[in-house]
Structures are given as structure tokens and as C-alpha cells.
Design a protein around this motif. Structure first.
Motif, PDB file in Angstrom:
ATOM      1  N   ALA A  12      65.220 -34.571  33.938  1.00 59.23           N
ATOM      2  CA  ALA A  12      65.891 -35.611  34.719  1.00 59.23           C
ATOM      3  C   ALA A  12      65.826 -35.271  36.208  1.00 59.23           C
ATOM      4  CB  ALA A  12      67.335 -35.756  34.274  1.00 59.23           C
ATOM      5  N   LYS A  13      65.824 -36.290  37.024  1.00 63.63           N
ATOM      6  CA  LYS A  13      65.807 -36.096  38.472  1.00 63.63           C
ATOM      7  C   LYS A  13      67.213 -35.929  39.040  1.00 63.63           C
ATOM      8  CE  LYS A  13      61.438 -36.244  38.796  1.00 63.63           C
ATOM      9  NZ  LYS A  13      60.768 -34.975  38.791  1.00 63.63           N
ATOM     10  N   GLY A  14      68.192 -35.917  38.188  1.00 65.71           N
ATOM     11  CA  GLY A  14      69.584 -35.763  38.613  1.00 65.71           C
ATOM     12  C   GLY A  14      70.447 -35.590  37.380  1.00 65.71           C
ATOM     13  N   ALA A  15      71.722 -35.846  37.543  1.00 63.88           N
ATOM     14  CA  ALA A  15      72.655 -35.722  36.424  1.00 63.88           C
ATOM     15  C   ALA A  15      72.398 -36.821  35.396  1.00 63.88           C
ATOM     16  CB  ALA A  15      74.086 -35.801  36.937  1.00 63.88           C
ATOM     17  N   THR A  17      74.327 -38.908  32.410  1.00 62.32           N
ATOM     18  CA  THR A  17      75.680 -39.176  31.937  1.00 62.32           C
ATOM     19  C   THR A  17      75.822 -38.803  30.470  1.00 62.32           C
ATOM     20  OG1 THR A  17      75.214 -41.458  31.293  1.00 62.32           O
ATOM     21  CG2 THR A  17      75.971 -41.085  33.578  1.00 62.32           C
ATOM     22  N   THR A  55      74.899 -27.472  34.672  1.00 63.18           N
ATOM     23  CA  THR A  55      76.232 -27.848  35.111  1.00 63.18           C
ATOM     24  C   THR A  55      76.747 -28.950  34.199  1.00 63.18           C
ATOM     25  OG1 THR A  55      75.649 -27.340  37.395  1.00 63.18           O
ATOM     26  CG2 THR A  55      77.580 -28.717  37.062  1.00 63.18           C
ATOM     27  N   ALA A  60      79.053 -35.961  33.132  1.00 62.62           N
ATOM     28  CA  ALA A  60      77.596 -35.822  33.167  1.00 62.62           C
ATOM     29  C   ALA A  60      77.172 -34.379  32.945  1.00 62.62           C
ATOM     30  CB  ALA A  60      77.071 -36.325  34.508  1.00 62.62           C
ATOM     31  N   ALA A  62      73.848 -31.765  34.178  1.00 65.80           N
ATOM     32  CA  ALA A  62      72.734 -31.653  35.122  1.00 65.80           C
ATOM     33  C   ALA A  62      72.240 -30.219  35.142  1.00 65.80           C
ATOM     34  CB  ALA A  62      73.183 -32.070  36.526  1.00 65.80           C
ATOM     35  N   ARG A  67      67.570 -22.869  38.958  1.00 64.75           N
ATOM     36  CA  ARG A  67      66.642 -23.799  38.323  1.00 64.75           C
ATOM     37  C   ARG A  67      66.096 -23.235  37.015  1.00 64.75           C
ATOM     38  NH1 ARG A  67      67.229 -28.672  39.918  1.00 64.75           N
ATOM     39  NH2 ARG A  67      65.183 -29.139  39.159  1.00 64.75           N
TER      40      ARG A  67
END
Length: 177
Positions: A12-15, A17, A55, A60, A62, A67
Motif C-alpha cells: 500500500a502507498k499509505g495506511a 483501513t 503501525t 488503520a 500501515a 521499512r
């Protein structure tokens, strides 16, 4: 499904849900059972959370401040054509094939993600193969083209990169094939 959860979050490019994760992985269950299954999977990945690799919040999940290593990242960050050739040769294709047929929703996500990754790999690989050919390293360009053709045998750009490498190698018969 825990591996699938990790793959979704890592790519994913972010969090992502929690509701999206439950839809992808436990869409066939009731909402309470799906949430409980997600909690269990996150519990199994707790070592990643405690080490800063992931996290988890109330809403959500992430990638954390540290990394996770994924082979796609190695390809994205490769600066030299030889490093890219090595990384491409190590890529298993299709990616995450052991996750096929977990749920129909995950299968759709996998199809979309494989198209995205294929496009990314071919674009970066063709550029590197062309740079290698221009730098007088047609064997390296051919290695990259071979990997690209394995990833997407129908991509014309990969075939053209291979043909240019073959011509630079003086192998016109291979270029015509």
C-alpha cells in the motif's frame, strides 16, 4: 490470511483501513467475526509492530517508521542496470501466487496489484535495458529483457528492448524471433 494482510499493507502507498482489510480478507463473514479475525491476524504480527516495521491504530494499519524489505522496493531503488538485472532475476512471478483463491475480493486486489507491478517493472526495466545498450553492455540489456519477458511475455516494450539488445550483440536472428 495473515500473510495476505502483511502483503496488502506492505504494498500500500499509505495506511489501509481496518474495514478495507476485513472486506478483502474476511468479507464472507459477519462484521463482528471479521473484526475478530483481523485482531487475531494483527496479534500474530505483533512482533512487526513492536519493532517499528508496522503501525497499527484503531482505524488503520500501515508500514511503520522502519521499512519492511520487499523485492519491489529493491527494484524501485536500483540505480545501476546491473543491480536492476539482479533484482529482476530474483522476482517470482506472478507475485504472491500462494495467496490466490483466498477470497474473491483478495483475488481482485491481486489482479490489480499484479498489473500495477508489471507496469512498474517493465517501465523501469526497459529504461535500464536501453541505458545498458547505450553504455555498450548489450549482454546486460539482454538479461534485463529476458526477465521482463518472463514477467510480461506480451509486453511489446520488453520485446523491443530485447530486440535492440540482440541487434547490439550482432544476433539478428534472435532479434527477428
Amino acid at each position: 490470511k495473515t500473510r495476505a494482510l502483511l502483503a496488502i499493507v506492505a504494498l500500500a502507498k499509505g495506511a489501509v483501513t481496518r474495514s478495507r482489510l476485513t472486506d478483502l480478507l474476511w468479507g464472507d463473514r459477519g462484521e463482528d467475526q471479521a473484526k475478530a479475525s483481523l485482531r487475531q491476524a494483527l496479534y500474530e504480527l505483533r512482533d512487526l509492530s513492536s519493532s517499528g516495521l508496522m503501525t497499527v491504530s484503531r482505524d488503520a494499519v500501515a508500514i511503520g517508521p522502519k521499512r519492511l524489505w520487499i523485492d519491489v522496493s529493491e527494484i524501485e531503488t536500483a540505480r545501476e542496470p546491473s543491480a536492476l538485472a539482479d533484482a529482476l532475476e530474483g522476482v517470482e512471478w506472478p507475485p504472491l501466487r500462494e495467496l490466490d483463491d483466498v477470497t474473491p475480493e483478495l483475488d481482485e486486489w491481486l489482479r490489480n496489484e499484479r498489473v500495477r507491478l508489471s507496469t512498474l517493472l517493465v517501465q523501469k526495466g526497459v529504461e535500464a535495458a536501453d541505458n545498458a545498450t547505450l553504455a555498450g553492455e548489450p549482454m546486460l540489456a539482454r538479461r534485463i529483457a529476458d526477465s521482463l519477458e518472463r514477467i510480461d511475455p506480451l509486453d511489446e516494450r520488453a520485446a523491443q528492448a530485447g530486440a535492440r539488445a540482440d541487434i547490439a550483440l550482432g544476433d539478428r536472428a534472435a532479434a527477428h524471433r
